[in-house]
Enzyme design. Structure first.
Site, PDB file in Angstrom:
ATOM      1  N   CYS A  64       0.825  -1.210   0.000  1.00  0.00           N
ATOM      2  CA  CYS A  64       0.000   0.000   0.000  1.00  0.00           C
ATOM      3  C   CYS A  64       0.858   1.257   0.000  1.00  0.00           C
ATOM      4  O   CYS A  64       1.906   1.316   0.639  1.00  0.00           O
ATOM      5  CB  CYS A  64      -0.909   0.015   1.222  1.00  0.00           C
ATOM      6  SG  CYS A  64      -2.053  -1.377   1.267  1.00  0.00           S
ATOM      7  N   CYS A 164     -18.089  23.393  15.879  1.00  0.00           N
ATOM      8  CA  CYS A 164     -16.723  23.127  16.345  1.00  0.00           C
ATOM      9  C   CYS A 164     -16.103  24.369  16.980  1.00  0.00           C
ATOM     10  O   CYS A 164     -15.494  24.311  18.038  1.00  0.00           O
ATOM     11  CB  CYS A 164     -15.854  22.658  15.184  1.00  0.00           C
ATOM     12  SG  CYS A 164     -16.479  21.213  14.313  1.00  0.00           S
ATOM     13  N   ARG A 210     -13.193  10.999  17.079  1.00  0.00           N
ATOM     14  CA  ARG A 210     -13.257  12.226  17.878  1.00  0.00           C
ATOM     15  C   ARG A 210     -14.259  13.210  17.279  1.00  0.00           C
ATOM     16  O   ARG A 210     -15.054  13.828  17.997  1.00  0.00           O
ATOM     17  CB  ARG A 210     -11.860  12.842  17.951  1.00  0.00           C
ATOM     18  CG  ARG A 210     -11.755  14.197  18.650  1.00  0.00           C
ATOM     19  CD  ARG A 210     -12.014  14.097  20.142  1.00  0.00           C
ATOM     20  NE  ARG A 210     -13.415  14.297  20.495  1.00  0.00           N
ATOM     21  CZ  ARG A 210     -13.901  14.224  21.708  1.00  0.00           C
ATOM     22  NH1 ARG A 210     -13.105  13.946  22.718  1.00  0.00           N
ATOM     23  NH2 ARG A 210     -15.180  14.415  21.947  1.00  0.00           N
ATOM     24  N   CYS A 214     -17.741  14.626  18.930  1.00  0.00           N
ATOM     25  CA  CYS A 214     -17.996  16.055  19.097  1.00  0.00           C
ATOM     26  C   CYS A 214     -19.376  16.437  18.570  1.00  0.00           C
ATOM     27  O   CYS A 214     -20.077  17.256  19.176  1.00  0.00           O
ATOM     28  CB  CYS A 214     -16.923  16.878  18.378  1.00  0.00           C
ATOM     29  SG  CYS A 214     -15.360  16.997  19.271  1.00  0.00           S
TER      30      CYS A 214
END
Length: 254
Positions: A64, A164, A210, A214
């Site tokens: 890869c 955010c 994450r 949030c």
């Protein structure tokens, strides 16, 4: 009685407003002293085994390309997200792992387990510890995704009318535990927190996890894993972390 209640309140408040970085260091040291090893180390080893496992095509993930050539891992994760010619799209570490497992190793999408992607992300990211973040906007696809990420970062939505930037710009320094995720006025060191092991809930997360968490906090349905909104937000935040040296991948956080 009243004094005991007051002392308990003070202790609770002290815990709430403790520096999350210092508390993470304390918990990490306690775990090392009691167990002698960190969960991050175990997950990295699991990722190493998966990296050298042969898929249905007979290939390991050494075939890869994570941006620096097949099998080259040194500093590769610190350059993601980026545009890849072979897929004609921008990919972060998680989505690139998924691409490699399906296109190169021959696994069917339904055969790819999320826990394996996370373990592989931990292993690959470990090769970028001590490396600077280097994310560029060279291709039109990268610039378009960056613009989307910027809009998403500052957008307010959901049941709580938050976004955010509400936490990670507006409330930085004004609310306990809130760290700057993409401070456009300076370098964002918190980007280097992910992938990480969260001792507070005993889970291994990448930045994709994450971001989804949030969205849950702000009362908004989380984007699907590997989706465009997650990639866009990552590209925006990573670009503003350019030049920051990764202290430790995977990290150990609250």
């Amino acid at each position: 009685m009243v004094l005991a209640a007051a002392l308990a309140l003070v202790a609770a408040l002290a815990q709430e407003f403790a520096d999350p970085r210092e508390e993470a260091r304390r918990q990490k040291q306690l775990l090392l002293e009691t167990a002698g090893i960190l969960p991050t180390e175990l997950i990295v080893e699991e990722g190493r085994d998966l990296f050298y496992r042969r898929g249905p095509s007979g290939k390991t993930m050494e075939a890869c390309d994570f941006g620096l050539g097949p099998g080259v891992l040194e500093g590769a994760a610190a350059r993601l997200p980026r545009y890849f010619l072979d897929t004609n799209r921008v990919e972060d570490l998680d989505s690139r792992i998924l691409t490699c497992m399906t296109r190169v190793q021959g696994f069917r999408p339904e055969q790819v387990r999320r826990s394996e992607v996370v373990a592989l992300a931990f292993y690959i990211a470990s090769y970028s510890t001590g490396k600077p973040i280097q994310v560029r906007l060279l291709f039109p696809q990268e610039r378009e995704l960056y613009a989307l990420g910027e809009r998403l970062f500052y957008a307010r939505s959901g049941a709580r009318d938050m976004g955010c930037a509400t936490c990670h710009v507006t409330y930085v320094g004004r609310r306990a535990g809130v760290l700057p995720y993409a401070d456009v006025l300076g370098k964002d060191k918190s980007w280097t927190n992910w992938p990480a092991y969260r001792y507070s809930n005993d889970q291994a997360w990448t930045m994709q996890d994450r971001i989804r968490a949030c969205y849950t906090v702000i009362g908004h349905p989380g984007p699907e894993l590997y989706s465009l909104p997650i990639l866009a937000l990552q590209l925006f935040m990573a670009y503003h972390a350019n030049g920051v040296v990764v202290e430790e991948w995977p990290a150990f956080v609250r």
